[in-house]
Structure formats: C-alpha cells, structure tokens
Design an enzyme around this catalytic site. Structure first.
Site, PDB file in Angstrom:
ATOM      1  N   HIS A 172       0.773  -1.269  -0.134  1.00 48.50           N
ATOM      2  CA  HIS A 172      -0.044  -0.380   0.192  1.00 48.50           C
ATOM      3  C   HIS A 172       0.749   1.626  -0.197  1.00 48.50           C
ATOM      4  O   HIS A 172       1.512   1.730   0.824  1.00 48.50           O
ATOM      5  CB  HIS A 172      -0.789  -0.015   1.359  1.00 48.50           C
TER       6      HIS A 172
ATOM      7  N   THR B  21      -9.079   9.207  -7.145  1.00 44.61           N
ATOM      8  CA  THR B  21     -10.577   8.911  -5.710  1.00 44.61           C
ATOM      9  C   THR B  21      -9.814   8.043  -5.062  1.00 44.61           C
ATOM     10  O   THR B  21     -10.949   7.596  -4.006  1.00 44.61           O
ATOM     11  CB  THR B  21     -11.522   9.407  -6.959  1.00 44.61           C
TER      12      THR B  21
ATOM     13  N   HIS C 172      -4.299   4.695  -2.712  1.00 47.57           N
ATOM     14  CA  HIS C 172      -3.247   3.484  -3.401  1.00 47.57           C
ATOM     15  C   HIS C 172      -2.837   3.249  -4.888  1.00 47.57           C
ATOM     16  O   HIS C 172      -3.689   3.764  -6.002  1.00 47.57           O
ATOM     17  CB  HIS C 172      -4.881   2.009  -3.030  1.00 47.57           C
TER      18      HIS C 172
ATOM     19  N   HIS D 268      -1.753   3.889  -8.363  1.00 47.33           N
ATOM     20  CA  HIS D 268      -2.361   3.142  -9.357  1.00 47.33           C
ATOM     21  C   HIS D 268      -1.833   3.776 -10.490  1.00 47.33           C
ATOM     22  O   HIS D 268      -1.978   5.191 -10.840  1.00 47.33           O
ATOM     23  CB  HIS D 268      -3.736   2.872  -9.043  1.00 47.33           C
TER      24      HIS D 268
END
Ligand code: 5GP
Ligand code: ZN
Length: 112
Positions: free
Chosen positions: A45, A93, A96, A98
């Site tokens: 994470h 939004t 994590h 990405h």
C-alpha cells in the site's frame, strides 16, 4: 486498512485481472475511459505518487518495466497513455497508487 485496491489485491473484491506477479497487480478499470483501460498497482500500500521515495521506488520502477508487456498482452498495438492522478486537484479517487493504461483508440491530445 480500509483500502479498495488492497481488497482487490487480496481478492475480497473481485476484478478482471490483466497481470500479476509477486510485486504488482493489474486489472481492468470498472468504468473504462478507453477501449482498453487497465490499472496497475503495487501490492504494497502506497497512497499516491506523493508517497514514492527511495525506500519504495523499486516497485514503481518494476511497474514501468511491466507496463509495455501488459499493454501488448491486452491487445494495444498503436500506442497508449499512462496516467497517475495524485491528490485532490488531480481527482485521485482511490488512495492507493495506481497507473492507468489507456489505449485501443486515438486518444484526445489534451491532458486536462
Ligand atoms: P483515480 O480517479 O483515483 O485516478 O482512479 C481510480 C479508478 O479506479 C477509476 O478509474 C475507477 O473507475 C476505478 N475503480 C473504482 N472502483 C473500482 C472497482 O471496484 N473495480 C475496478 N476494477 N476499478 C475501480
Ligand atoms: Zn491499498
């Protein structure tokens, strides 16, 4: 930790997998913004690009070495865009880290 993408990695929330190894996971976006729209995430994470540092940069480098392979395996043949939204002004939004892979069509020229 109450993180949507951590739950996708552990499999408690289903996803359509595009690629997986011991460090990263790639899956198709639930609301695609291009004919091919894949998200590539680290299994550890990391909240956003803002949290990338010398201690965790290896997994980011690994993601970037795998993105061409993931794009090709998904059938993208004529180019693609890689995007990472970081923070509120960029409309991140899911907190994590990405990387969006967007392709499969002629994308618009403007970035924002
Ligand atoms: P962001 O806006 O944070 O850059 O991107 C988050 C992305 O996650 C969005 O494109 C959104 O469609 C995608 N997304 C949100 N929830 C889910 C989900 O449950 N499954 C999948 N596959 N994608 C999701
Ligand atoms: Zn997470």
């Amino acid at each position: 930790m109450d993180c949507l993408f951590c739950k996708i990695i552990e499999g408690s929330i289903p996803s359509k997998k595009a690629y997986e190894d011991d460090k990263i996971f790639a899956f198709y976006d639930i609301a695609p913004q291009a004919p091919v729209h894949i998200l590539v995430i680290p299994k550890t994470h990391i909240a956003s690009m803002d949290e990338v540092n010398t201690d965790n940069a290896d997994v980011v480098a690994h993601i970037f070495t795998k993105i061409p392979e993931i794009a090709k395996a998904a059938g993208i043949v004529n180019g693609y865009r890689v995007v990472s939204n970081c923070g509120d002004d960029a409309c991140q939004t899911v907190k994590h880290l990405h990387f969006h892979i967007l392709g499969g069509t002629q994308l618009k020229g403007e970035m924002c």
